[in-house]
Design an enzyme around this catalytic site. Structure first.
Site, PDB file in Angstrom:
ATOM      1  CE  LYS A 202      -3.449  -2.841   0.134  1.00 53.56           C
ATOM      2  NZ  LYS A 202      -4.202  -3.378   1.265  1.00 53.56           N
TER       3      LYS A 202
HETATM    4  C1  PLP Z   1      -5.052  -4.506   1.844  1.00 53.81           C
HETATM    5  C2  PLP Z   1      -6.539  -4.491   1.934  1.00 53.81           C
HETATM    6  C3  PLP Z   1      -7.249  -4.782   3.114  1.00 53.81           C
HETATM    7  C4  PLP Z   1      -6.637  -5.388   4.343  1.00 53.81           C
HETATM    8  O1  PLP Z   1      -5.560  -4.798   4.803  1.00 53.81           O
HETATM    9  P1  PLP Z   1      -4.494  -5.574   5.730  1.00 53.81           P
HETATM   10  O2  PLP Z   1      -3.740  -4.434   6.303  1.00 53.81           O
HETATM   11  O3  PLP Z   1      -3.688  -6.463   4.837  1.00 53.81           O
HETATM   12  O4  PLP Z   1      -5.258  -6.335   6.773  1.00 53.81           O
HETATM   13  C5  PLP Z   1      -8.613  -4.591   3.115  1.00 53.81           C
HETATM   14  N1  PLP Z   1      -9.276  -4.189   2.028  1.00 53.81           N
HETATM   15  C6  PLP Z   1      -8.644  -3.943   0.872  1.00 53.81           C
HETATM   16  C7  PLP Z   1      -9.435  -3.493  -0.305  1.00 53.81           C
HETATM   17  C8  PLP Z   1      -7.261  -4.108   0.788  1.00 53.81           C
HETATM   18  O5  PLP Z   1      -6.636  -3.887  -0.389  1.00 53.81           O
END
Ligand code: PLP
Length: 403
Positions: A202
């Site tokens: 991210k």
């Molecule tokens: C990455 C992601 C999550 C979850 O995030 P984590 O930090 O990996 O638990 C939830 N929703 C979306 C759309 C994501 O891309």
């Protein structure tokens, strides 16, 4: 029409020379010496978990997105769970969300014993279609969970409108959209609660980590309790009753983000603007290169948004190709382009299929998109050479499979 020379270029999947020698991932973090130093400083301090860096990160983050409160969590998934709790989701309730997302968006509804109800997406952005949401609202509906797919903000005004008419809470899953703008406002300051993820692919990486932003003090308080075993954090009351005293007032979890992670978060936040700028540059370059490439549909951008570009998902125009997505995907991987697919629609996963009886065909726009989607590499550390490799590889593969 493909040119003769490009037709002659043998694909790596058939034994030709790959465009790159090493695999370019679809996403990865950028960690600098300043980030490393920030973490080392915490390791030398008195605090490893809840210390001064947690509040510092939360305050800086809230200010950056333009929200009153930011409450950190140990992951984006934990943050979604916290938001589902704070919204008051409980057994018997329903929440409407998109199938075009990572399973965690819908799972957080199940964690609360409530039922996720999917609504199909808009064909251009692949974001939750407000027109599809309205007919799925029942007396049991309590929340709507739009996702800013790939970093393109969902249709927030229309969704907030529907929510207001029915008294629903809007939890925006902005895991893809840190830094995205919707009608001149930053994502994180618009929905009732907005959820972010700090997973390494991210925009901002803390290892694992997440955040919920909100303007409502009651949600913020509820989120803070939920992430800390349901313990009331009223310091004044604690003072009055003696330092040893604390009260568990609801069933919460240990979903706290550590000082180590928050120090990394503070440091990464300082570089977010540069990160976004680079992602927008890469997207602009891709979109320019692929605008004339028959067989490929670059992602759409609506007029009133500035996406954050977590992903760059193209869709294949299969009608113009002799290959399906699987073959194109394998050919790109063989060229050492680390493509990915976002997402297998959530209702197509065996767990959802078996538990809720989905047969396929319920959400035709999401399902059709899934057959065509390929995410190209997109991260702020990509060099110009990396971008050129992706462009060359996609042109090579698409020309090969052109009808
Ligand atoms: C990455 C992601 C999550 C979850 O995030 P984590 O930090 O990996 O638990 C939830 N929703 C979306 C759309 C994501 O891309």
């Amino acid at each position: 029409m493909p040119t003769i020379s490009s037709k002659q270029e043998l694909l790596a999947v058939y034994g030709g020379t790959p465009v790159r020698k090493t695999l370019l991932p679809y996403g990865r973090q950028s960690i600098g010496e300043d980030d490393i130093q920030a973490v080392v400083d915490v390791l030398r301090s008195d605090w490893l978990t809840t210390g001064p860096k947690v509040g510092e990160f939360e305050e800086a983050f809230a200010a950056w997105v333009g929200a009153k409160y930011a409450v950190s969590f140990s992951s984006g998934t934990a943050a979604l769970h916290g938001a589902a709790f704070a919204a008051g989701l409980e057994p018997g309730d329903e929440a409407i969300t998109t199938p075009m997302t990572f399973a965690a968006t819908a799972n957080c509804v199940l964690y609360q014993g409530a039922t996720p109800v999917f609504a199909d997406v808009s064909a251009d952005t692949l974001n939750l279609d407000p027109e599809q949401v309205a007919p799925r609202i029942t007396s049991r509906t309590r929340a709507i969970l739009p996702v800013d797919y790939a970093g393109h903000p969902a249709e927030l005004d229309a969704i907030l409108d529907v929510a207001a008419r029915h008294g629903l809470v809007v939890i925006e899953d902005a895991s893809h959209a840190l830094g995205a703008e919707y009608r001149q406002r930053r994502v994180g300051s618009i929905a009732h609660m907005t959820v972010f993820s700090f997973h390494p692919v991210k925009h901002l990486a803390t290892g694992e980590g997440g955040m919920v932003t909100t303007d409502r003090a009651d949600y913020a308080e509820s989120l803070r309790r939920f992430r800390n075993h349901g313990i009331s954090s009223d310091a004044r009351q604690r003072q009055a009753d003696g330092q040893w005293h604390y009260e568990m007032v609801l069933l919460g979890f240990n979903y706290r983000l550590t000082d180590i992670a928050c120090a990394l978060g503070v440091s990464q936040l300082k570089k977010l603007e540069a990160n976004l700028l680079r992602r927008r540059e890469i997207a602009a370059r891709y979109s320019m290169e692929f605008s004339g490439l028959e067989g490929v549909m670059p992602p759409a951008v609506r007029a009133d948004v500035n996406p954050a570009w977590h992903l760059y998902p193209i869709r294949l125009n299969l009608e113009k190709l002799t290959a399906d997505r699987r073959q194109v995907f394998r050919a790109l991987r063989a060229e050492n382009i680390g493509v990915n697919v976002h997402y297998i629609p959530v209702h197509r996963h065996p767990y959802y299929r078996d538990r809720f009886g989905y047969l396929g065909g319920e959400y035709p726009i999401a399902e059709d998109a899934y057959e065509r989607l390929i995410s190209l590499p997109m991260f702020h550390g990509m060099s110009d050479e990396d971008i050129a490799d992706v462009v060359r590889a996609l042109q090579k593969v698409i020309h090969h499979f052109a009808k």
